[in-house]
Design a protein around this motif. Structure first.
Motif, PDB file in Angstrom:
ATOM      1  N   TYR A  55      17.091  50.994 -46.782  1.00 28.18           N
ATOM      2  CA  TYR A  55      17.358  51.952 -45.707  1.00 28.18           C
ATOM      3  C   TYR A  55      16.984  51.413 -44.335  1.00 28.18           C
ATOM      4  O   TYR A  55      17.229  52.055 -43.325  1.00 28.18           O
ATOM      5  CB  TYR A  55      16.609  53.263 -45.976  1.00 28.18           C
ATOM      6  N   GLN A  56      16.394  50.241 -44.297  1.00 25.80           N
ATOM      7  CA  GLN A  56      15.981  49.642 -43.027  1.00 25.80           C
ATOM      8  C   GLN A  56      17.203  49.293 -42.192  1.00 25.80           C
ATOM      9  O   GLN A  56      18.142  48.657 -42.669  1.00 25.80           O
ATOM     10  CB  GLN A  56      15.149  48.392 -43.326  1.00 25.80           C
ATOM     11  N   LYS A  57      17.220  49.736 -40.933  1.00 28.43           N
ATOM     12  CA  LYS A  57      18.372  49.502 -40.050  1.00 28.43           C
ATOM     13  C   LYS A  57      18.445  48.053 -39.576  1.00 28.43           C
ATOM     14  O   LYS A  57      19.508  47.457 -39.545  1.00 28.43           O
ATOM     15  CB  LYS A  57      18.299  50.425 -38.830  1.00 28.43           C
ATOM     16  N   GLU A  58      17.314  47.502 -39.170  1.00 27.90           N
ATOM     17  CA  GLU A  58      17.297  46.143 -38.631  1.00 27.90           C
ATOM     18  C   GLU A  58      16.224  45.341 -39.349  1.00 27.90           C
ATOM     19  O   GLU A  58      15.042  45.624 -39.233  1.00 27.90           O
ATOM     20  CB  GLU A  58      17.008  46.184 -37.126  1.00 27.90           C
ATOM     21  N   GLY A  59      16.636  44.339 -40.076  1.00 24.25           N
ATOM     22  CA  GLY A  59      15.699  43.516 -40.820  1.00 24.25           C
ATOM     23  C   GLY A  59      15.165  42.370 -39.984  1.00 24.25           C
ATOM     24  O   GLY A  59      15.390  42.288 -38.777  1.00 24.25           O
ATOM     25  N   LYS A  60      14.484  41.463 -40.654  1.00 22.98           N
ATOM     26  CA  LYS A  60      13.933  40.268 -40.019  1.00 22.98           C
ATOM     27  C   LYS A  60      14.994  39.164 -40.046  1.00 22.98           C
ATOM     28  O   LYS A  60      15.461  38.766 -41.121  1.00 22.98           O
ATOM     29  CB  LYS A  60      12.673  39.831 -40.779  1.00 22.98           C
ATOM     30  N   LEU A  61      15.400  38.705 -38.866  1.00 19.58           N
ATOM     31  CA  LEU A  61      16.403  37.639 -38.792  1.00 19.58           C
ATOM     32  C   LEU A  61      15.844  36.370 -39.412  1.00 19.58           C
ATOM     33  O   LEU A  61      14.777  35.892 -39.032  1.00 19.58           O
ATOM     34  CB  LEU A  61      16.803  37.375 -37.339  1.00 19.58           C
ATOM     35  N   LEU A  62      16.584  35.824 -40.372  1.00 19.56           N
ATOM     36  CA  LEU A  62      16.184  34.577 -41.036  1.00 19.56           C
ATOM     37  C   LEU A  62      17.002  33.387 -40.548  1.00 19.56           C
ATOM     38  O   LEU A  62      16.649  32.241 -40.789  1.00 19.56           O
ATOM     39  CB  LEU A  62      16.303  34.732 -42.549  1.00 19.56           C
ATOM     40  N   GLY A  63      18.121  33.660 -39.873  1.00 20.28           N
ATOM     41  CA  GLY A  63      18.921  32.577 -39.312  1.00 20.28           C
ATOM     42  C   GLY A  63      20.329  33.009 -38.963  1.00 20.28           C
ATOM     43  O   GLY A  63      20.842  33.993 -39.486  1.00 20.28           O
ATOM     44  N   GLN A  64      20.932  32.254 -38.058  1.00 20.13           N
ATOM     45  CA  GLN A  64      22.337  32.431 -37.678  1.00 20.13           C
ATOM     46  C   GLN A  64      23.033  31.111 -37.964  1.00 20.13           C
ATOM     47  O   GLN A  64      22.511  30.044 -37.623  1.00 20.13           O
ATOM     48  CB  GLN A  64      22.461  32.805 -36.206  1.00 20.13           C
ATOM     49  N   TYR A  65      24.233  31.199 -38.566  1.00 22.17           N
ATOM     50  CA  TYR A  65      24.880  30.007 -39.094  1.00 22.17           C
ATOM     51  C   TYR A  65      26.383  30.016 -38.857  1.00 22.17           C
ATOM     52  O   TYR A  65      26.968  31.040 -38.522  1.00 22.17           O
ATOM     53  CB  TYR A  65      24.631  29.915 -40.609  1.00 22.17           C
ATOM     54  N   VAL A  66      26.987  28.847 -39.099  1.00 25.58           N
ATOM     55  CA  VAL A  66      28.442  28.697 -39.050  1.00 25.58           C
ATOM     56  C   VAL A  66      28.881  28.005 -40.335  1.00 25.58           C
ATOM     57  O   VAL A  66      28.394  26.911 -40.652  1.00 25.58           O
ATOM     58  CB  VAL A  66      28.897  27.864 -37.830  1.00 25.58           C
ATOM     59  N   TYR A  67      29.786  28.659 -41.068  1.00 22.66           N
ATOM     60  CA  TYR A  67      30.401  28.031 -42.237  1.00 22.66           C
ATOM     61  C   TYR A  67      31.495  27.109 -41.715  1.00 22.66           C
ATOM     62  O   TYR A  67      32.369  27.540 -40.957  1.00 22.66           O
ATOM     63  CB  TYR A  67      30.986  29.101 -43.167  1.00 22.66           C
ATOM     64  N   ASP A  68      31.467  25.839 -42.098  1.00 22.33           N
ATOM     65  CA  ASP A  68      32.425  24.834 -41.622  1.00 22.33           C
ATOM     66  C   ASP A  68      33.634  24.810 -42.553  1.00 22.33           C
ATOM     67  O   ASP A  68      33.527  24.345 -43.692  1.00 22.33           O
ATOM     68  CB  ASP A  68      31.735  23.471 -41.585  1.00 22.33           C
ATOM     69  N   GLN A  69      34.784  25.306 -42.063  1.00 22.28           N
ATOM     70  CA  GLN A  69      35.982  25.346 -42.911  1.00 22.28           C
ATOM     71  C   GLN A  69      36.470  23.958 -43.299  1.00 22.28           C
ATOM     72  O   GLN A  69      37.194  23.800 -44.274  1.00 22.28           O
ATOM     73  CB  GLN A  69      37.105  26.136 -42.238  1.00 22.28           C
ATOM     74  N   GLY A  70      36.058  22.925 -42.574  1.00 26.55           N
ATOM     75  CA  GLY A  70      36.438  21.554 -42.910  1.00 26.55           C
ATOM     76  C   GLY A  70      35.421  20.853 -43.790  1.00 26.55           C
ATOM     77  O   GLY A  70      35.626  19.713 -44.193  1.00 26.55           O
ATOM     78  N   GLY A  71      34.331  21.555 -44.113  1.00 29.56           N
ATOM     79  CA  GLY A  71      33.269  20.951 -44.919  1.00 29.56           C
ATOM     80  C   GLY A  71      33.460  21.205 -46.402  1.00 29.56           C
ATOM     81  O   GLY A  71      34.533  21.603 -46.858  1.00 29.56           O
ATOM     82  N   GLU A  72      32.403  20.984 -47.156  1.00 25.69           N
ATOM     83  CA  GLU A  72      32.425  21.233 -48.601  1.00 25.69           C
ATOM     84  C   GLU A  72      32.593  22.725 -48.873  1.00 25.69           C
ATOM     85  O   GLU A  72      32.152  23.550 -48.060  1.00 25.69           O
ATOM     86  CB  GLU A  72      31.120  20.740 -49.233  1.00 25.69           C
ATOM     87  N   PRO A  73      33.207  23.093 -49.998  1.00 22.46           N
ATOM     88  CA  PRO A  73      33.369  24.514 -50.324  1.00 22.46           C
ATOM     89  C   PRO A  73      32.032  25.247 -50.461  1.00 22.46           C
ATOM     90  O   PRO A  73      31.906  26.395 -50.051  1.00 22.46           O
ATOM     91  CB  PRO A  73      34.113  24.509 -51.658  1.00 22.46           C
ATOM     92  N   LEU A  74      31.018  24.578 -51.016  1.00 22.70           N
ATOM     93  CA  LEU A  74      29.683  25.145 -51.163  1.00 22.70           C
ATOM     94  C   LEU A  74      28.798  24.548 -50.073  1.00 22.70           C
ATOM     95  O   LEU A  74      28.589  23.335 -50.040  1.00 22.70           O
ATOM     96  CB  LEU A  74      29.111  24.827 -52.543  1.00 22.70           C
ATOM     97  N   GLN A  75      28.318  25.406 -49.165  1.00 19.69           N
ATOM     98  CA  GLN A  75      27.487  24.937 -48.061  1.00 19.69           C
ATOM     99  C   GLN A  75      26.135  25.645 -48.104  1.00 19.69           C
ATOM    100  O   GLN A  75      26.073  26.854 -48.317  1.00 19.69           O
ATOM    101  CB  GLN A  75      28.188  25.187 -46.730  1.00 19.69           C
ATOM    102  N   ILE A  76      25.068  24.870 -47.892  1.00 16.69           N
ATOM    103  CA  ILE A  76      23.705  25.389 -47.964  1.00 16.69           C
ATOM    104  C   ILE A  76      23.099  25.382 -46.563  1.00 16.69           C
ATOM    105  O   ILE A  76      23.220  24.397 -45.829  1.00 16.69           O
ATOM    106  CB  ILE A  76      22.861  24.570 -48.955  1.00 16.69           C
TER     107      ILE A  76
END
Length: 123
Positions: free
Chosen positions: A62-83
């Motif tokens: 029910y928490q509205k705003e959690g603790k930000l753990l990170g902001q990221y970009v999935y690379d469409q030209g990279g590997e299908p599985l990205q960590i």
């Protein structure tokens, strides 16, 4: 259970979120996002793949705003599985994690998420 074109969680537009309850509380260390590769796409592109996303740890569903753990970009030209490693260090353990997708790679109608995984150490 598989990564085949169309076997995804699709949502309308390019903004969406997913809240996951893990089997136990963990100290998150990384996240994995998976999409089909361009070679498996019937159109030859993966414009429906998530692009910009952020991950939050929540104390309860029910928490509205959690603790930000990170902001990221999935690379469409990279590997299908990205960590992606946790970017914002946090001393808290979480059992609930929220994935917020804020854009995709250009698909006007929907965004597809094939797999989202949370990795960490048990609390």
């Amino acid at each position: 259970p598989d990564i085949y074109p169309g076997n995804c969680w699709a949502f309308k537009g390019s903004l969406g979120y997913l809240v996951v309850r893990l089997s136990m509380k963990i100290y998150p260390t990384s996240f994995a996002v998976e999409h089909i590769p361009k070679t498996l796409s019937p159109t030859g592109n993966i414009s429906s793949a998530p692009r910009n996303f952020s991950v939050y740890g929540l104390d309860d569903e029910y928490q509205k705003e959690g603790k930000l753990l990170g902001q990221y970009v999935y690379d469409q030209g990279g590997e299908p599985l990205q960590i992606f490693p946790v970017m914002e260090k946090c001393e808290s353990a979480f059992q609930i994690v929220e994935l917020r997708i804020s854009s995709n790679w250009g698909h006007a109608e929907y965004t597809c998420l094939y797999r989202f995984r949370v990795h960490g150490k048990p609390a």
